[in-house]
Design an enzyme around this catalytic site. Structure first.
Site, PDB file in Angstrom:
ATOM      1  N   HIS A  37       0.830  -1.193   0.000  1.00 37.91           N
ATOM      2  CA  HIS A  37       0.000   0.000   0.000  1.00 37.91           C
ATOM      3  C   HIS A  37       0.869   1.250   0.000  1.00 37.91           C
ATOM      4  CE1 HIS A  37      -0.407  -1.490   4.411  1.00 37.91           C
ATOM      5  NE2 HIS A  37       0.771  -0.955   4.241  1.00 37.91           N
ATOM      6  N   ILE A  41       4.033   1.853   6.230  1.00 35.00           N
ATOM      7  CA  ILE A  41       3.533   1.622   7.581  1.00 35.00           C
ATOM      8  C   ILE A  41       3.118   2.920   8.245  1.00 35.00           C
ATOM      9  CG2 ILE A  41       4.211   0.899   9.912  1.00 35.00           C
ATOM     10  CD1 ILE A  41       3.594  -1.409   8.042  1.00 35.00           C
ATOM     11  N   CYS A  42       3.916   3.965   8.110  1.00 37.93           N
ATOM     12  CA  CYS A  42       3.651   5.221   8.807  1.00 37.93           C
ATOM     13  C   CYS A  42       2.255   5.745   8.505  1.00 37.93           C
ATOM     14  CB  CYS A  42       4.690   6.269   8.415  1.00 37.93           C
ATOM     15  SG  CYS A  42       4.356   7.900   9.132  1.00 37.93           S
ATOM     16  N   SER A 196       8.138   0.164  26.600  1.00 36.61           N
ATOM     17  CA  SER A 196       7.649   1.527  26.850  1.00 36.61           C
ATOM     18  C   SER A 196       8.305   2.556  25.960  1.00 36.61           C
ATOM     19  CB  SER A 196       7.868   1.909  28.318  1.00 36.61           C
ATOM     20  OG  SER A 196       9.243   2.183  28.566  1.00 36.61           O
ATOM     21  N   VAL A 285       8.223  -4.183  21.531  1.00 41.69           N
ATOM     22  CA  VAL A 285       9.637  -4.276  21.909  1.00 41.69           C
ATOM     23  C   VAL A 285      10.555  -3.830  20.778  1.00 41.69           C
ATOM     24  CG1 VAL A 285       9.297  -6.036  23.665  1.00 41.69           C
ATOM     25  CG2 VAL A 285       9.597  -6.728  21.288  1.00 41.69           C
ATOM     26  N   HIS A 460       2.778  36.328  23.457  1.00 50.23           N
ATOM     27  CA  HIS A 460       2.092  36.121  24.733  1.00 50.23           C
ATOM     28  C   HIS A 460       0.591  36.253  24.537  1.00 50.23           C
ATOM     29  CE1 HIS A 460       1.268  36.367  29.046  1.00 50.23           C
ATOM     30  NE2 HIS A 460       0.494  37.410  28.772  1.00 50.23           N
TER      31      HIS A 460
END
Length: 481
Positions: A37, A41-42, A196, A285, A460
Site C-alpha cells: 500500500h 507503515i507510517c 515503553s 519491543v 504572549h
C-alpha cells in the site's frame, strides 16, 4: 513503456515516496515499487492512524473532565470502538489517496509487486505475495507489475516491521502488534503492554483513556529510555496519575495463553516473578528492518544488526545501490526517512552543498498524554561526553496559557554548552510539546546561541514562552518563576 529508469525506489513509505517526488523534481525518470500500500507503515499503520486514535482519546479525556472547565455534559460520554477505529482508518485512506495523486502529478511510475535485486542496476518484480489491505485503493487494471526493470540508481526504502521475542510471538488474537492494537474489534477490559518506547506508551495512553486497565512492563530503569531521565520521570508520574500501572527494570519472561486471555510472567531484576492476567498483550519491543528476500546477499550488501549499512548520503558498499529510512537503521522515524531520502537523491543528482545527515538534530516525539518531545543530547549524555553544561528548566504551572488550558503539568528543559553558549539539547513533557520542539530544532540547525534565543520575542500568551524562560533559567535570568 520503457522499463529503464534513472532511479528506482523500492518501498513507498514516507522515505520512499518523498524521495521519488524529489527525484522527479530534479528531472530524473523515476519509478517506485510497492508490494502492499502507498504510504507504507507510517501512513497506513503507524504515525497517522495512531494520532487519529489518540485524538479521539484526548477528546474523551477532556469530556470526562468537562466540569473542571465549568461545563456540564447532558448524558454520558462513551467511546464506540468501531467508530473510533473507522475514523482512524478513514484518515489513513484519505492520505493514501493523496500519495497516489502525488505520484501521478509528478509522473512517477508505480510498479506493483515484490522486488528482488538480481544484479547491480536491475530489479525483478514478481507477483504480490501479500494481499492488498485497506485502506489501499484497488489497483487499477493495466498498471505496471511483473517484469525486469533497470536503473543506474536503486534506493531501498523497505521500512521495518514489529520485532518479536522468542516464545512471545504475536498471534493476532491474544498477543498483538501495533497492527491489531490499531483496529481492535472490541475494547479489552485489561491489557499488558510489553515495552515503553514511543509505540508502547502511545498505545498504553490510548487504551487507558478508553477505560482499559493497562500495565506497562519495561526492561530499563525508566520508561521511554531514550529520553532525558528527568523528563521521562515526570511523564511517568503523570501517566500513573491517569491510572496506568508501570513496572520498570522487569521483563515478560513467559506468556501463558487462555481461551480469551493471557497470563504474563513478569520477572523483576531481583529475580522475583509476578503474574498478571489480562485480556490481551501488546508486544511493543521495537522494530526490525525489512531486509529479507531482497537479494541483498546476492549483491554482497553489507548489513549490521538487521539493517543496511550506509554512509551519510545513503550509499551502500555496492555502487549504484542506496538505502534510506528504517531499513537503514535508527532512529526509525518517518521524518528521518524523508530527509535522508532527500539528501540521498540530491547527492545522486549532483547538487552542490549537500550535507550528510546530522542525527543529533533529529527530533523525537511521543504522542501520549502527556506528550514528550526532544532533540539533541540528554543531560546525562552531555555529561558523559565530558561537556561542561548549563541547564535551564521551566514548569508549565508558571505559564498563563497552560493554566488557562487546564494543562499546567509539564516542563521544558534546555541544555547549553557552558563555554560556547551552543544549544545542544532540548527536552519537553506536557501539552502540545510535539508542536513546540521544532523551534529548538530550527535554532540548533542555525547554530543559535543562548544570546540570540534570549533576544527572540515569543508571543504572549502562548506555551512557546516557556521555551524562552527555560533558556533564561539556564543563565540565571528567568523572569516569570
Amino acid at each position: 513503456m520503457s522499463n529503464v529508469y534513472d532511479v528506482i525506489i523500492i518501498g513507498s513509505g514516507p522515505g520512499g515516496y518523498v524521495t521519488a517526488i524529489r527525484a522527479a523534481q530534479l528531472g530524473l525518470k523515476t519509478a517506485i515499487i510497492e508490494r502492499e500500500h502507498l504510504g507504507g507503515i507510517c501512513l497506513n499503520w503507524g504515525c497517522i492512524p495512531t494520532k487519529a486514535l489518540l485524538r479521539s482519546a484526548e477528546i474523551l479525556d477532556h469530556a470526562n473532565h468537562a466540569k473542571s472547565y465549568g461545563l456540564t455534559l447532558n448524558g454520558t460520554m462513551t467511546a464506540d470502538v468501531k467508530d473510533v477505529v473507522a475514523r482512524s482508518r478513514g484518515v489513513s485512506a484519505r492520505l493514501n489517496g493523496g500519495v497516489a495523486f502525488l505520484m501521478k502529478k509528478n509522473k512517477i511510475d508505480v510498479i506493483w509487486g515484490e522486488a528482488k535485486l538480481t544484479k547491480p542496476g536491475e530489479v525483478v518484480v514478481g507477483k504480490m505475495t501479500k494481499p492488498v489491505v485497506e485502506p489501499q485503493n484497488p489497483i487499477p487494471k493495466g498498471v505496471l507489475g511483473e517484469g525486469t526493470y533497470t536503473a543506474k540508481h536503486i534506493i531501498v526504502a523497505t521500512g521495518a516491521r514489529p520485532r518479536a521475542l522468542p516464545g512471545i510471538e504475536p498471534d493476532g488474537k491474544l498477543i498483538w502488534t501495533y497492527f491489531e492494537a490499531m483496529k481492535p474489534d472490541f475494547m479489552p477490559k485489561s491489557l499488558v503492554v510489553m515495552g515503553s518506547g514511543a509505540i508502547g506508551i502511545e498505545f498504553a495512553s490510548f487504551y487507558r483513556s478508553m477505560g482499559v486497565d493497562v500495565t506497562v512492563v519495561e526492561l530499563m530503569a525508566n520508561i521511554m529510555p531514550v529520553e532525558d531521565v528527568e523528563i521521562s520521570t515526570l511523564a511517568r508520574k503523570q501517566l500513573e496519575k491517569r491510572g496506568l500501572k508501570i513496572i520498570t527494570e522487569a521483563k515478560v519472561s513467559k506468556v501463558e495463553k487462555g481461551t480469551n486471555s493471557i497470563t504474563a510472567h513478569v520477572e523483576t531484576k531481583d529475580g522475583k516473578v509476578q503474574t498478571i492476567t489480562a485480556d490481551r498483550l501488546i508486544s511493543a519491543v521495537g522494530v526490525q528492518g525489512n531486509i529479507e528476500n531482497l537479494g541483498l546477499e546476492t549483491l554482497g550488501v553489507k548489513t549490521d544488526r538487521g539493517c543496511i549499512v550506509i554512509d551519510g548520503y545513503g550509499k551502500t558498499n555496492v555502487p549504484g545501490l542506496y538505502a534510506i529510512g528504517d531499513v537503514a537503521g535508527p532512529p526509525m522515524l518517518a521524518h528521518k526517512a524523508e530527509h535522508e531520502g532527500v539528501i540521498c537523491i540530491e547527492k545522486i543528482a549532483g547538487l552542490p552543498n549537500v550535507h550528510p545527515m546530522d542525527k543529533a538534530k533529529i527530533p523525537g516525539c511521543t504522542y501520549c498524554n502527556p506528550q514528550v518531545a526532544s532533540v539533541g543530547l540528554t543531560e546525562a549524555k552531555a555529561k558523559a561526553d565530558g561537556r561542561e553544561i548549563r541547564v535551564g528548566r521551566y514548569n508549565f504551572n508558571a505559564n498563563g496559557k497552560a493554566i488557562a488550558l487546564g494543562e499546567d503539568q509539564g516542563m521544558i528543559k534546555t541544555i547549553f554548552d557552558k563555554k560556547t553558549g551552543e544549544l545542544i539539547g532540548a527536552h519537553m513533557v506536557g501539552a502540545e510539546v510535539t508542536e513546540l520542539i521544532q523551534g529548538f530544532v530550527v535554532a540548533m540547525n542555525l547554530e543559535t546561541t543562548e544570546e540570540e534565543l534570549m533576544h527572540t520575542i515569543f508571543p504572549h500568551p502562548t506555551l512557546s514562552e516557556m521555551m524562552k524562560e527555560s533558556v533564561l533559567d539556564a543563565y540565571g535570568r528567568v523572569l516569570n518563576a
